[in-house]
Design a protein around this motif. Sequence first.
Motif, PDB file in Angstrom:
ATOM      1  N   TRP A 412       0.828  -1.217   0.000  1.00 13.32           N
ATOM      2  CA  TRP A 412       0.000   0.000   0.000  1.00 13.32           C
ATOM      3  C   TRP A 412       0.848   1.247   0.000  1.00 13.32           C
ATOM      4  O   TRP A 412       0.516   2.238  -0.652  1.00 13.32           O
ATOM      5  CB  TRP A 412      -0.999  -0.021   1.164  1.00 13.32           C
ATOM      6  N   PHE A 413       1.959   1.189   0.738  1.00 15.24           N
ATOM      7  CA  PHE A 413       2.889   2.319   0.711  1.00 15.24           C
ATOM      8  C   PHE A 413       3.338   2.584  -0.730  1.00 15.24           C
ATOM      9  O   PHE A 413       3.349   3.724  -1.206  1.00 15.24           O
ATOM     10  CB  PHE A 413       4.110   2.016   1.597  1.00 15.24           C
ATOM     11  N   LEU A 414       3.674   1.498  -1.433  1.00  9.02           N
ATOM     12  CA  LEU A 414       4.172   1.658  -2.811  1.00  9.02           C
ATOM     13  C   LEU A 414       3.080   2.167  -3.742  1.00  9.02           C
ATOM     14  O   LEU A 414       3.316   3.062  -4.554  1.00  9.02           O
ATOM     15  CB  LEU A 414       4.727   0.327  -3.320  1.00  9.02           C
ATOM     16  N   ARG A 415       1.872   1.611  -3.610  1.00  6.40           N
ATOM     17  CA  ARG A 415       0.786   2.017  -4.511  1.00  6.40           C
ATOM     18  C   ARG A 415       0.548   3.520  -4.431  1.00  6.40           C
ATOM     19  O   ARG A 415       0.266   4.167  -5.438  1.00  6.40           O
ATOM     20  CB  ARG A 415      -0.505   1.272  -4.140  1.00  6.40           C
ATOM     21  N   ILE A 416       0.659   4.052  -3.216  1.00 10.25           N
ATOM     22  CA  ILE A 416       0.461   5.497  -3.064  1.00 10.25           C
ATOM     23  C   ILE A 416       1.712   6.242  -3.535  1.00 10.25           C
ATOM     24  O   ILE A 416       1.631   7.252  -4.237  1.00 10.25           O
ATOM     25  CB  ILE A 416       0.110   5.823  -1.597  1.00 10.25           C
ATOM     26  N   SER A 417       2.865   5.706  -3.178  1.00  4.38           N
ATOM     27  CA  SER A 417       4.123   6.388  -3.513  1.00  4.38           C
ATOM     28  C   SER A 417       4.334   6.526  -5.021  1.00  4.38           C
ATOM     29  O   SER A 417       4.937   7.496  -5.468  1.00  4.38           O
ATOM     30  CB  SER A 417       5.303   5.633  -2.916  1.00  4.38           C
ATOM     31  N   TYR A 418       3.851   5.528  -5.799  1.00  6.96           N
ATOM     32  CA  TYR A 418       4.041   5.608  -7.252  1.00  6.96           C
ATOM     33  C   TYR A 418       3.536   6.943  -7.792  1.00  6.96           C
ATOM     34  O   TYR A 418       4.069   7.469  -8.759  1.00  6.96           O
ATOM     35  CB  TYR A 418       3.252   4.506  -7.968  1.00  6.96           C
ATOM     36  N   PHE A 419       2.473   7.457  -7.161  1.00 11.63           N
ATOM     37  CA  PHE A 419       1.865   8.675  -7.674  1.00 11.63           C
ATOM     38  C   PHE A 419       2.367   9.922  -6.954  1.00 11.63           C
ATOM     39  O   PHE A 419       2.240  11.016  -7.467  1.00 11.63           O
ATOM     40  CB  PHE A 419       0.335   8.580  -7.559  1.00 11.63           C
ATOM     41  N   VAL A 420       2.924   9.741  -5.740  1.00  9.59           N
ATOM     42  CA  VAL A 420       3.306  10.906  -4.941  1.00  9.59           C
ATOM     43  C   VAL A 420       4.801  11.212  -5.050  1.00  9.59           C
ATOM     44  O   VAL A 420       5.197  12.356  -5.314  1.00  9.59           O
ATOM     45  CB  VAL A 420       2.926  10.679  -3.456  1.00  9.59           C
ATOM     46  N   LEU A 421       5.617  10.188  -4.848  1.00  7.01           N
ATOM     47  CA  LEU A 421       7.054  10.451  -4.745  1.00  7.01           C
ATOM     48  C   LEU A 421       7.709  10.926  -6.042  1.00  7.01           C
ATOM     49  O   LEU A 421       8.484  11.882  -6.014  1.00  7.01           O
ATOM     50  CB  LEU A 421       7.788   9.219  -4.205  1.00  7.01           C
ATOM     51  N   PRO A 422       7.430  10.304  -7.214  1.00  5.24           N
ATOM     52  CA  PRO A 422       8.118  10.787  -8.421  1.00  5.24           C
ATOM     53  C   PRO A 422       7.860  12.266  -8.716  1.00  5.24           C
ATOM     54  O   PRO A 422       8.826  13.014  -8.938  1.00  5.24           O
ATOM     55  CB  PRO A 422       7.597   9.858  -9.523  1.00  5.24           C
ATOM     56  N   PRO A 423       6.616  12.760  -8.679  1.00  4.52           N
ATOM     57  CA  PRO A 423       6.435  14.199  -8.922  1.00  4.52           C
ATOM     58  C   PRO A 423       7.137  15.050  -7.877  1.00  4.52           C
ATOM     59  O   PRO A 423       7.721  16.090  -8.197  1.00  4.52           O
ATOM     60  CB  PRO A 423       4.911  14.384  -8.822  1.00  4.52           C
ATOM     61  N   LEU A 424       7.108  14.585  -6.618  1.00  3.83           N
ATOM     62  CA  LEU A 424       7.782  15.328  -5.554  1.00  3.83           C
ATOM     63  C   LEU A 424       9.278  15.427  -5.843  1.00  3.83           C
ATOM     64  O   LEU A 424       9.898  16.495  -5.725  1.00  3.83           O
ATOM     65  CB  LEU A 424       7.548  14.604  -4.224  1.00  3.83           C
ATOM     66  N   MET A 425       9.865  14.302  -6.263  1.00  2.00           N
ATOM     67  CA  MET A 425      11.292  14.293  -6.562  1.00  2.00           C
ATOM     68  C   MET A 425      11.595  15.186  -7.759  1.00  2.00           C
ATOM     69  O   MET A 425      12.642  15.832  -7.824  1.00  2.00           O
ATOM     70  CB  MET A 425      11.780  12.868  -6.840  1.00  2.00           C
ATOM     71  N   PHE A 426      10.657  15.228  -8.716  1.00  5.42           N
ATOM     72  CA  PHE A 426      10.841  16.103  -9.880  1.00  5.42           C
ATOM     73  C   PHE A 426      10.939  17.551  -9.424  1.00  5.42           C
ATOM     74  O   PHE A 426      11.884  18.272  -9.765  1.00  5.42           O
ATOM     75  CB  PHE A 426       9.670  15.924 -10.864  1.00  5.42           C
TER      76      PHE A 426
END
Lengths: 577, 261
Positions: A412-426
């Motif tokens: 579940w952490f990953l499912r949410i992170s897929y959409f949150v972390l990459p844009p944040l890192m961008f």
Amino acid sequence: MSTTSPVETAGAGAATYVDQRLGSNKFLARNLGKVFPDHWSFMLGEIALYSFLVVLLTGTYLTLFFKPSMVEVIYDGSYVPLKGVSMSEAYSSTLDISFDVRGGLLIRQMHHWAALIFVASMSVHMFRVFFTGAFRKPREFNWIIGVVLVTLGLGAGFSGYSLPDDLLSGTGLQIARGIVQSIPVIGTWGAFLLFGGEFPGTDFISRLYAIHILLIPGLILAMVTVHLIMVFTQKHTQFPGPGRTNDNVVGYPLMPVYMAKAGGFFFIVFGIIALVGGLVSINPIWVFGPYTPDQVSAATQPDWYIGWLDGALRTMPNLESHIAGFTLSWNVLVPAVIIPGIIFTALGAYPFIEAWVTGDKSEHHLLDRPRNAPTRTGLGVMAITFYLLLFIGGGNDLIASAFNMSFNSIIWFLRISYFVLPPLMFVLTRRICLGLQRRDREKLLHGYEAGRILRLPHGEFIEAHEPLSVKELAVITSKTDIAPIPTPQKTDIDGVKNKKYAIQSRRSKLSHFFYGENVPLPSAAEIEAGQAHVAADAALEAPLHAYEDADQISTFHGGVLHHPGMAATNAEQQNEH
Amino acid sequence: MKFLAARRRNPLVALGLLLAALVAVGGGYAAIANVQPAQASASSQTQVEEGKKLYLAGCSSCHGMEAQGTANGPTLLGVGAAAVDFQVSSGRMPLAAPGAQAVAKAPSYNEEQVAALAAYVASLAPGPAIPTEEDASFEGANVAQGGVLFRTNCAQCHQAAGQGAALTQGKWAPNLMQAEPKEILEAMLTGPQSMPVFSDGTLPLENKKQIIAYINNLQNASSPGGLDLGRLGPVTEGLFLWTAVFAALIGAAIWIGIKAR
């Protein structure tokens, strides 16, 4: 009168002999002096090349003993815990290579480690090329060849991983078959075609073997050759520095410097692979046992380079739809077919997309500093973040057991992170890049902060700045400011409607997104003024330096200056009084 | 009465009395012994009493005063002495804290106390007895056959090399590298935590011994390929690649790439 040594005479004789037959002197004269620039990151591709050579050499040895057959045999080799167990000939011959062929286990382990290194070094090489903008005109085709090589590398690796027919590789093949089956319309037939019937069948290992030892290596060799010829003819890119421009290459000649460096590096890479192959176990197939479809081991993983695909499969929600009696398995189709399809297409198309967005048609032989292309760097970090999250998903069960976590929570952490972390890192990366650009501008205008506070005779306090070195100045000013594509007009001067307005407007917006926030370099005059100002600071400090240099004074904590003859310690001071 | 009185000195009377006494003692013993049918080891009434005291003090709050089970713990009727021995001597019971699964730790009871608890629970209802040393001995068992059975029945949770692995919702199948033969046998017989029961009906004792022999082989196996990286497969191999191996390669590249001065 010059004398030639016997070695030179013999060398000249041999060269003449060969030249008279091949006409090679002209070719050698032209190419042996070719200059290559120096940087450690230019050797990442070399690691890939050399590890591939090791894979070829060790693989050849393995073909002498491996039997690509799924015929059932009863094992009777020297590994006791499998004696009398029925298994395929492929697995039993891999056991023989491991336990009964002289040097077999060492070569097998070297082959496997070298294969992992091959894909890893290709990936890191690709990062270098991406983040420095080395894929820009005129090198777009070579980037595509690189993407094809990475794809072939994955194919080579996975087909090799699947050959020994052990419990891990069989499970991997069953997943691969599932992926083929998930493709709409042709999936089921495709799977039957590939495997020659029901899973696992009796044909697949020998088919895979032909692909693994003939088709894929042949394609890789051909692609590598083209890749290298293009590097040779287009010349290698170089990092910015003093005297380096888009029209020259600053470095060392191939002969003798790079011959020695590259040759030496080959042996270092070979040596490291041999060392690791000899000391560290990889894929101990005897532990996993022979493959039978009714068995499966917990914590079954593919090799690292397929881990991201496995992670995508593991974290995908269980979605299916049924259309007119047919099942569409989105849970397999999306993570294992559609997402990789998008990723590889985007990867191959990126140079063309960027060139279109920026409108940049000039040739680039000087590399970009990643900070000078904040949007590209941000996109790269975003992609790597997404990849790493998928990668973590591939090992979710081992992470769960190593850190006492629930793997449902990890999923579940990953499912949410897929959409949150990459844009944040961008966003973060882009801001960091822009910040670094501002810092560069600051350096050009004011030099380095020396960290010393000066009090001037009239009481003013200033912080001393130091001028930039020639090298740093050259590196920072290598940045080329490209103006974003201007916003198009809806109608021209005569009121004629611009038919391409929609696409031009979109392109302009993207271009502004790409370049809009870049911090422009100061003008040459401003830089000169800035550096002159810094020099003036230095001039103010000069008497102080002279004082220091004369070794007449020493400083103590508290900043008190002590002249020779003055008491240096409290005790001395008291004595004076 | 005259009939009996006339024959009371008959030499056969002693024989008859002896026979009657034997029948009484033997029958009486059999009647008592029938109360604890599955109790292989002779467990005295005092041991059961002792076990009951320990049970009421340490276990009853979750498993109930009559071991009937409560919302906090399952019933212990029919789990047998083997289950008690496994759970208590491995420290899993009493539970340290509520969680996905009981954690093995240092046992809270000594051997005598564990035996008493086992005897008490076994006295409540029949269940698998603590395996004898002979049951747990795997001498001469076929290791290769054990490997096939292990991969078919155990590897999907305990991993092919017995290193343990994660189950759903934070549960896990433990690492078997320290497991004793008796412990393994008890686990197979009683199915602790998420583990299914492998009764002698589904998996005969002979096959269990083969599995134990294979686990023992895994525990003592050397690693012919060198450093074994935990025998966890590609994940630890990948970790080693990206840390140690790649660090060495990049280090060498930087060393060669340093500009000659």
